[in-house]
Design a protein around this motif. Structure first.
Motif, PDB file in Angstrom:
ATOM      1  N   ASP A  78      -0.990  -5.790 -10.201  1.00 63.02           N
ATOM      2  CA  ASP A  78      -1.061  -6.472  -8.908  1.00 63.02           C
ATOM      3  C   ASP A  78       0.159  -6.223  -8.023  1.00 63.02           C
ATOM      4  O   ASP A  78       0.164  -6.601  -6.854  1.00 63.02           O
ATOM      5  CB  ASP A  78      -1.206  -7.983  -9.119  1.00 63.02           C
ATOM      6  N   ASP A  80       3.273  -4.459  -5.784  1.00 61.75           N
ATOM      7  CA  ASP A  80       3.386  -3.397  -4.792  1.00 61.75           C
ATOM      8  C   ASP A  80       3.813  -2.104  -5.475  1.00 61.75           C
ATOM      9  O   ASP A  80       4.463  -2.118  -6.522  1.00 61.75           O
ATOM     10  CB  ASP A  80       4.421  -3.780  -3.724  1.00 61.75           C
ATOM     11  N   GLU A 125      -0.982  -3.907   7.979  1.00 57.32           N
ATOM     12  CA  GLU A 125      -2.302  -4.120   7.379  1.00 57.32           C
ATOM     13  C   GLU A 125      -3.296  -3.147   7.993  1.00 57.32           C
ATOM     14  O   GLU A 125      -3.435  -3.074   9.215  1.00 57.32           O
ATOM     15  CB  GLU A 125      -2.768  -5.558   7.591  1.00 57.32           C
ATOM     16  N   VAL A 160      -5.678  -3.196   2.985  1.00 56.80           N
ATOM     17  CA  VAL A 160      -4.462  -2.947   2.217  1.00 56.80           C
ATOM     18  C   VAL A 160      -3.278  -3.062   3.163  1.00 56.80           C
ATOM     19  O   VAL A 160      -3.440  -3.121   4.392  1.00 56.80           O
ATOM     20  CB  VAL A 160      -4.469  -1.554   1.538  1.00 56.80           C
ATOM     21  N   THR A 161      -2.082  -3.101   2.593  1.00 55.17           N
ATOM     22  CA  THR A 161      -0.872  -3.218   3.407  1.00 55.17           C
ATOM     23  C   THR A 161       0.068  -2.060   3.110  1.00 55.17           C
ATOM     24  O   THR A 161       0.420  -1.822   1.948  1.00 55.17           O
ATOM     25  CB  THR A 161      -0.140  -4.545   3.127  1.00 55.17           C
ATOM     26  N   HIS A 163       3.673  -1.170   3.680  1.00 55.92           N
ATOM     27  CA  HIS A 163       4.925  -1.811   4.079  1.00 55.92           C
ATOM     28  C   HIS A 163       5.812  -0.863   4.889  1.00 55.92           C
ATOM     29  O   HIS A 163       6.455  -1.284   5.859  1.00 55.92           O
ATOM     30  CB  HIS A 163       5.675  -2.322   2.851  1.00 55.92           C
ATOM     31  N   CYS A 181       3.671   0.307  -0.533  1.00 53.43           N
ATOM     32  CA  CYS A 181       2.356  -0.229  -0.191  1.00 53.43           C
ATOM     33  C   CYS A 181       1.905  -1.289  -1.183  1.00 53.43           C
ATOM     34  O   CYS A 181       2.499  -1.474  -2.251  1.00 53.43           O
ATOM     35  CB  CYS A 181       1.330   0.896  -0.134  1.00 53.43           C
ATOM     36  N   SER A 182       0.823  -1.970  -0.827  1.00 53.88           N
ATOM     37  CA  SER A 182       0.234  -2.969  -1.706  1.00 53.88           C
ATOM     38  C   SER A 182      -0.619  -2.286  -2.764  1.00 53.88           C
ATOM     39  O   SER A 182      -0.935  -1.090  -2.669  1.00 53.88           O
ATOM     40  CB  SER A 182      -0.634  -3.932  -0.892  1.00 53.88           C
ATOM     41  N   LYS A 183      -1.005  -3.048  -3.773  1.00 53.80           N
ATOM     42  CA  LYS A 183      -1.903  -2.522  -4.801  1.00 53.80           C
ATOM     43  C   LYS A 183      -3.219  -2.099  -4.141  1.00 53.80           C
ATOM     44  O   LYS A 183      -3.619  -2.607  -3.083  1.00 53.80           O
ATOM     45  CB  LYS A 183      -2.185  -3.578  -5.864  1.00 53.80           C
ATOM     46  N   THR A 185      -3.964   0.690  -2.708  1.00 51.96           N
ATOM     47  CA  THR A 185      -3.852   1.659  -1.623  1.00 51.96           C
ATOM     48  C   THR A 185      -4.109   3.060  -2.168  1.00 51.96           C
ATOM     49  O   THR A 185      -3.547   3.449  -3.195  1.00 51.96           O
ATOM     50  CB  THR A 185      -2.449   1.615  -0.990  1.00 51.96           C
TER      51      THR A 185
END
Length: 329
Positions: A78, A80, A125, A160-161, A163, A181-183, A185
């Motif tokens: 979970d 980043d 996002e 997704v994000t 960053h 990035c977020s999970k 991606t």
């Protein structure tokens, strides 16, 4: 007279209880599960798991969990992620990476300013459509299985994000970027989308994962290096079983409360609400599991067994003689 052992019937290697986290630098061309199985054999571990797949065409950080640590692999899944990716401008492929067949070639007339602006557009996002060549399931079958059969499945976009995207280098049509990035991606999809935004198309030429949550490649080891080590040297590479929870608050209980917590009972605590904490008994290494704090109660989420807790407390004395024999890969 004993019957001859078949050539392919190797003697079974005795397994042992191993607890901890290994930072593996996965090689190119190997699946995450194949890398896990090789490492598991090196450690003769009874139980092991990885923390989310890394494509065979990607290299880099693949945290592996052994024993008690496997209960917390979801934390890393979970978390980043961070990658160094190389984009090849001017060509799109069937898989959005270098493994696929070229679909279209277009001239590249992209300034550094336009490239920076395209990267900026995909920061924050965003909605991504998962690629067909992915492990996502549809009716119980991975999308890449449909793709190999030439079947296209409609996929919903996912939020997704991104960053940050930093441009590290550009050599003609090859661009290297650092992505946080977020999970969930897909970097190959990001490469493809950046290429379309530039009007020339692009695909992912190379990918290396450099971070997962608080973990980085610092201290990571390759399978080739593991093969050259003795078993005690390998054991010394293992991080503590609570390494995946290193950035969450600590709660410490006395012996009586620790026993009740391990039995699954909620405990009253004078602590602020927290979505996740790591819980210990009175001994420094007595990691008991994870929990959340809600309305003054400590509520367990993942508990170790008493045997696992005891295993973490045992400090093995150095072997009098380190064996030079290596475990077969």
């Amino acid at each position: 007279m004993k019957a001859a052992r078949p050539a392919n019937d190797r003697p079974r290697v005795p397994r042992r209880a191993v607890h901890g986290v290994l930072l593996l630098d996965k090689p190119l061309g190997l699946s995450s599960n194949d890398a896990l199985q090789k490492a598991k054999r090196f450690f003769r571990a009874e139980k092991a798991g990885h923390t989310g797949t890394l494509d065979p065409l990607a290299t880099g950080l693949l945290p592996l969990c052994f024993g008690a640590a496997t209960k917390f692999s979801q934390v890393s899944l979970d978390a980043d992620k961070r990658y160094v990716a190389t984009l090849s401008l001017g060509a799109t492929t069937t898989t959005a990476d270098a493994e696929g067949e070229v679909l279209q070639r277009r001239p590249v007339d992209v300034s550094d300013a336009a490239l920076a602006e395209a990267c900026r557009r995909f920061t924050g996002e965003i909605d991504q459509v998962p690629p067909m060549h992915s492990a996502l399931k549809h009716d119980g079958k991975a999308l890449y299985e449909y793709a190999r059969q030439g079947v296209e499945i409609e996929r919903a976009a996912r939020r997704v994000t991104i960053h940050s995207i930093d441009i590290l280098d550009r050599q003609n049509d090859l661009v290297t970027i650092d992505v946080s990035c977020s999970k969930g991606t897909y970097i190959r999809t990001l490469a493809q989308d950046i290429g379309e935004a530039l009007g020339c198309g692009a695909h992912l030429a190379a990918l290396r994962r450099t971070g997962s949550g608080p973990l980085t490649l610092t201290g990571a080891v390759t399978l080739a290096q593991l093969a050259e080590m003795t078993e005690p040297d390998r054991d010394r590479l293992l991080m503590d079983a609570d390494a995946l929870l290193a950035d969450v608050p600590v709660v410490r209980l006395d012996s009586e409360e620790a026993g009740r917590f391990l039995s699954g009972l909620r405990r009253r605590v004078r602590l602020d609400d927290a979505p996740q904490v790591r819980v210990y008994g009175p001994e420094p290494k007595a990691f008991l599991g994870s929990a959340r704090v809600q309305a003054g109660e400590l509520i367990s989420t993942r508990l170790l067994s008493p045997m696992e807790v005891q295993g973490l407390l045992v400090i093995e004395e150095p072997e009098k003689q380190e064996h030079s024999e290596r475990t077969p890969a």
